[in-house]
Design a protein around this motif. Structure first.
Motif, PDB file in Angstrom:
ATOM      1  N   ILE A  96       0.832  -1.210   0.000  1.00 26.82           N
ATOM      2  CA  ILE A  96       0.000   0.000   0.000  1.00 26.82           C
ATOM      3  C   ILE A  96       0.865   1.258   0.000  1.00 26.82           C
ATOM      4  O   ILE A  96       0.567   2.241  -0.666  1.00 26.82           O
ATOM      5  N   SER A  97       1.986   1.178   0.733  1.00 25.21           N
ATOM      6  CA  SER A  97       2.894   2.320   0.755  1.00 25.21           C
ATOM      7  C   SER A  97       3.416   2.616  -0.653  1.00 25.21           C
ATOM      8  O   SER A  97       3.492   3.772  -1.078  1.00 25.21           O
ATOM      9  N   GLY A 108       5.356   9.873   5.407  1.00 28.66           N
ATOM     10  CA  GLY A 108       5.841  11.255   5.439  1.00 28.66           C
ATOM     11  C   GLY A 108       6.238  11.740   4.062  1.00 28.66           C
ATOM     12  O   GLY A 108       6.921  12.755   3.923  1.00 28.66           O
ATOM     13  N   SER A 109       5.826  10.987   3.007  1.00 28.84           N
ATOM     14  CA  SER A 109       6.242  11.335   1.641  1.00 28.84           C
ATOM     15  C   SER A 109       5.113  12.015   0.878  1.00 28.84           C
ATOM     16  O   SER A 109       4.008  12.181   1.393  1.00 28.84           O
ATOM     17  N   PRO A 158       8.742   2.165  -0.614  1.00 29.11           N
ATOM     18  CA  PRO A 158       8.447   0.834  -0.077  1.00 29.11           C
ATOM     19  C   PRO A 158       8.518   0.749   1.449  1.00 29.11           C
ATOM     20  O   PRO A 158       8.084  -0.247   2.026  1.00 29.11           O
ATOM     21  N   VAL A 159       9.075   1.748   2.123  1.00 26.15           N
ATOM     22  CA  VAL A 159       9.149   1.697   3.586  1.00 26.15           C
ATOM     23  C   VAL A 159       7.979   2.487   4.158  1.00 26.15           C
ATOM     24  O   VAL A 159       7.944   3.708   4.049  1.00 26.15           O
ATOM     25  N   PHE A 196      -2.593   5.635   5.636  1.00 21.94           N
ATOM     26  CA  PHE A 196      -2.898   5.147   4.276  1.00 21.94           C
ATOM     27  C   PHE A 196      -4.365   4.759   4.176  1.00 21.94           C
ATOM     28  O   PHE A 196      -5.068   5.109   3.237  1.00 21.94           O
ATOM     29  N   ALA A 197      -4.807   3.985   5.183  1.00 20.65           N
ATOM     30  CA  ALA A 197      -6.164   3.446   5.138  1.00 20.65           C
ATOM     31  C   ALA A 197      -7.186   4.572   5.136  1.00 20.65           C
ATOM     32  O   ALA A 197      -8.178   4.526   4.410  1.00 20.65           O
ATOM     33  N   ARG A 198      -6.928   5.582   5.943  1.00 23.76           N
ATOM     34  CA  ARG A 198      -7.904   6.677   6.022  1.00 23.76           C
ATOM     35  C   ARG A 198      -7.955   7.454   4.696  1.00 23.76           C
ATOM     36  O   ARG A 198      -9.039   7.798   4.213  1.00 23.76           O
TER      37      ARG A 198
END
Lengths: 565, 89
Positions: A196-197, A211-212, A204-205, A302-304
């Motif tokens: 997901i990231s 924070g990207s 990938p981290v 991410f989920a939100r």
């Protein structure tokens, strides 16, 4: 292959693994049963502690809670990791040097009193039973959602698995299955998070990804975007809190101290061979826990973002499959209040049309991100590993408290080692059955009582152990009064302000503005205060005990944990 | 029986241990309570990449600091044990 078959395969394989480990590591003595023979390496103990500690709540619910609470969710992240600093610095090495089997064992010996021991047994049983009921429930829920069996059937299958390896292997079996369970749960947590990231940010981290900048909108940071989305819909900004600072502080502190006072965590440090291993295994434990705990807030953000972008102001008819699927479990509920066919997800309760359960954020994440079916199955196996490993650790505390601290040390001191081992196994069967019963018929107060479990551990064990190590003059009168006083105060506060047992209350009535969840902090200070004052007015402990307290300060001469001195 | 000299040495060891604890727990309190909670709003004026600093401490930084504190503690204590000859053989 469809999700169902993948789930049967992956969950089945993981169960087969746990059972083979149990057969391989059967316990043949009480020492093996209680503390795995005292020969566990600090790396293995660190992994086992991490699995023991991370429960169904950490794996399934935490990211979801943070997702909805934003900054306020930080209390769990800090509270459940910061406690390890206290464990490593204030408790683990000294308790290891002391070299006993259980926490009540330490309390009983250090405070030269069976009253103190019994108070500790009661606290340990209460804390552990509260906790284990939640784990069995978690097992049932994962089973029912992923394997489409009845929740109760799920709980019963879970009971048999835990029963098998906890009764057969004792601490030895539990330790090595927990190592396997850690590997499974962390893999299951990280794989979807990494996918997901990459999808959202190209990084990938996950810890850096959140924070990207967004992959779809270059130059816009994910968290700024999320703050904006929350603002638009009327929610508090994601990165700012809405709780009072004093309460955030009290909850964080209570969770930290509670963590350091939980018997099933402390007892893990009795299983390593040396004092220096106890120190370093606390470090390993936190490292392994931190991998999940630093990923969880990323998953939450991410989920939100994904959720709001998928549902907000979109027509109900165009919702993806996962939405419909989770609607059938009633974890998502949509009610078209203004009958415009669009989903309004907003902070205003009267206008909001969508209700979403916390747990969905982790469980449905792979589907929301359109990941392959095996990843979804892996998440099911991970959730089960988290719940089972914690349940097993708790069952051991319960059985040891009964067979060692009640029977061997008090009621029937003459029983042989073989009889004690049999008693320990019987007690763990009994504990599994009670836990299973609570899992099937959860008392309504279970969720509320988890806060109580931490508060109780903070209010009772932590001060008694720390004073027992660092304050030689501390005597049994002080310790018992402190534990009982802290405990009663905590129970009173929960009854009064959580259950409104003494009349209706509102948050305005809270003492110092502190919620019941954070009150463990106050109760802990009360315990310290009572203990120190009472002990100042009562006779000092016997010279023998003062020597004992002195000797646990120096690592030299530590022997593996024993039942005798 | 321990000689007077040995007793004094053990006392010194314990004092050094308490000093290490005080320093590390001081940092623990500073990071968790002050940087992440009481001064989080003020720190949020600064940024670390896409993170507001106070928010980053609360959800990431504090955990890294906790881990670092235990690593430092383990190293300090192991060398202290050797120095005072109280380590396990």
């Amino acid at each position: 292959m469809d999700v169902q078959i993948w789930t049967y395969i992956i969950v089945g394989l993981s169960f087969a693994l746990y059972i083979s480990i149990a057969v391989w590591s059967r316990a043949s003595s009480t020492k093996e049963f209680y503390v795995a023979g005292g020969g566990v390496s600090s790396l293995a103990n660190g992994m086992a502690t991490a699995a023991d500690w991370m429960s169904a709540a950490s794996f399934i619910s935490m990211a979801g809670i943070i997702s909805f609470a934003g900054y306020d969710g930080s209390v769990y992240l800090m509270g459940w990791t910061g406690g390890y600093v206290l464990l490593a610095l204030l408790l683990a090495p000294y308790l290891r040097k002391f070299g006993k089997f259980t926490v009540p064992d330490f309390i009983g010996e250090r405070y030269y009193s069976n009253v103190a021991r019994t108070v500790a047994v009661i606290c340990a049983l209460f804390v552990s039973f509260t906790y284990v009921a939640g784990q069995m429930r978690g097992v049932g829920i994962v089973f029912s959602r992923f394997l489409e069996v009845d929740i109760n059937t799920g709980v019963i299958i879970g009971m048999f698995i835990v029963l098998f390896y906890a009764v057969l292997g004792g601490m030895k079996g539990i330790t090595y299955t927990q190592v396997a369970q850690y590997v499974i749960l962390i893999f299951a947590y990280m794989v979807p998070a990494i996918f997901i990231s990459i999808q959202l940010t190209g990084n990938p981290v996950p810890q850096l990804g959140f924070g990207s900048t967004l992959a779809t909108e270059p130059g816009v940071y994910l968290l700024d975007k999320l703050d904006g989305l929350n603002r638009e819909l009327g929610f508090a900004e994601y990165t700012n809190g809405s709780k009072s600072l004093i309460d955030v502080f009290a909850i964080t502190f209570a969770l930290m101290v509670g963590t350091a006072g939980l018997p099933h965590v402390i007892v893990r440090f009795f299983t390593v061979p040396k004092v220096r291993d106890a120190r370093s295994s606390a470090g390993y434990a936190l490292l392994f826990i931190a991998i999940l705990y630093t990923t969880a807030p990323a998953v939450a953000a991410f989920a939100r973002t994904n959720l709001i972008q998928t549902v907000s102001n979109q027509p109900y008819t165009t919702m993806p499959d996962w939405f419909k699927k989770w609607e059938t479990t009633e974890l998502i509920k949509f009610e078209d209040k203004n009958a415009d066919g669009l989903i309004q997800y907003v902070a205003d309760k009267d206008k909001n049309e969508l209700k979403i359960d916390n747990d969905i954020m982790v469980l449905a994440n792979p589907e929301i991100a359109k990941l392959p079916n095996w990843v979804i199955a892996l998440v099911a196996a991970g959730g089960l590993a988290a719940a089972l490993s914690t349940a097993a650790g708790l069952l051991l505390v319960i059985s040891a408290a009964i067979s060692h601290d009640l029977l061997k040390k008090q009621l029937m001191p003459k029983i042989t080692e073989k009889q004690e081992l049999l008693a320990a196994r019987t007690a763990s069967v009994f504990a599994v059955v009670v836990a299973g019963y609570f899992g099937i018929k959860p008392p309504g107060f279970v969720a509320a009582v988890v806060a109580l479990a931490f508060g109780l551990a903070a209010a009772s064990f932590f001060p008694a152990i720390v004073l027992g190590i660092f304050y030689k003059r501390m005597n049994k009168e002080g310790a018992v009064a402190g534990m009982v006083g802290g405990l009663l105060l905590m129970i009173y506060y929960i009854l009064a302000f959580k259950f409104n047992a003494f009349g209706e209350t509102t948050p305005k009535d809270w003492w110092f503005g502190i919620s019941p969840e954070g009150f463990g902090t106050v109760a802990m200070f009360a315990n310290f205060f009572i203990s120190i004052v009472i002990s100042a007015f009562t006779p000092p402990p016997p010279v023998r005990v003062q020597h004992l307290t002195e000797s646990i300060r120096y690592p030299k001469g530590a022997k593996a944990a024993t039942a005798h001195h | 029986m321990k000689t007077l000299e040995e007793t004094e040495k053990l006392r010194q060891y314990w004092q050094r241990n308490l000093r290490i604890l005080a320093i590390l727990l001081g940092i623990w309190l500073l990071v968790s309570c002050f940087l992440s909670i009481f001064f989080a709003k003020e720190l949020n004026a600064y940024h670390l990449g896409g993170f507001k600093l106070g928010f980053w401490f609360a959800q990431q930084g504090s955990i890294y600091v906790f881990l670092l504190l235990i690593v430092i503690y383990v190293r300090q204590m192991n060398s202290l044990d050797k120095q005072f000859d109280v380590d396990e053989k």
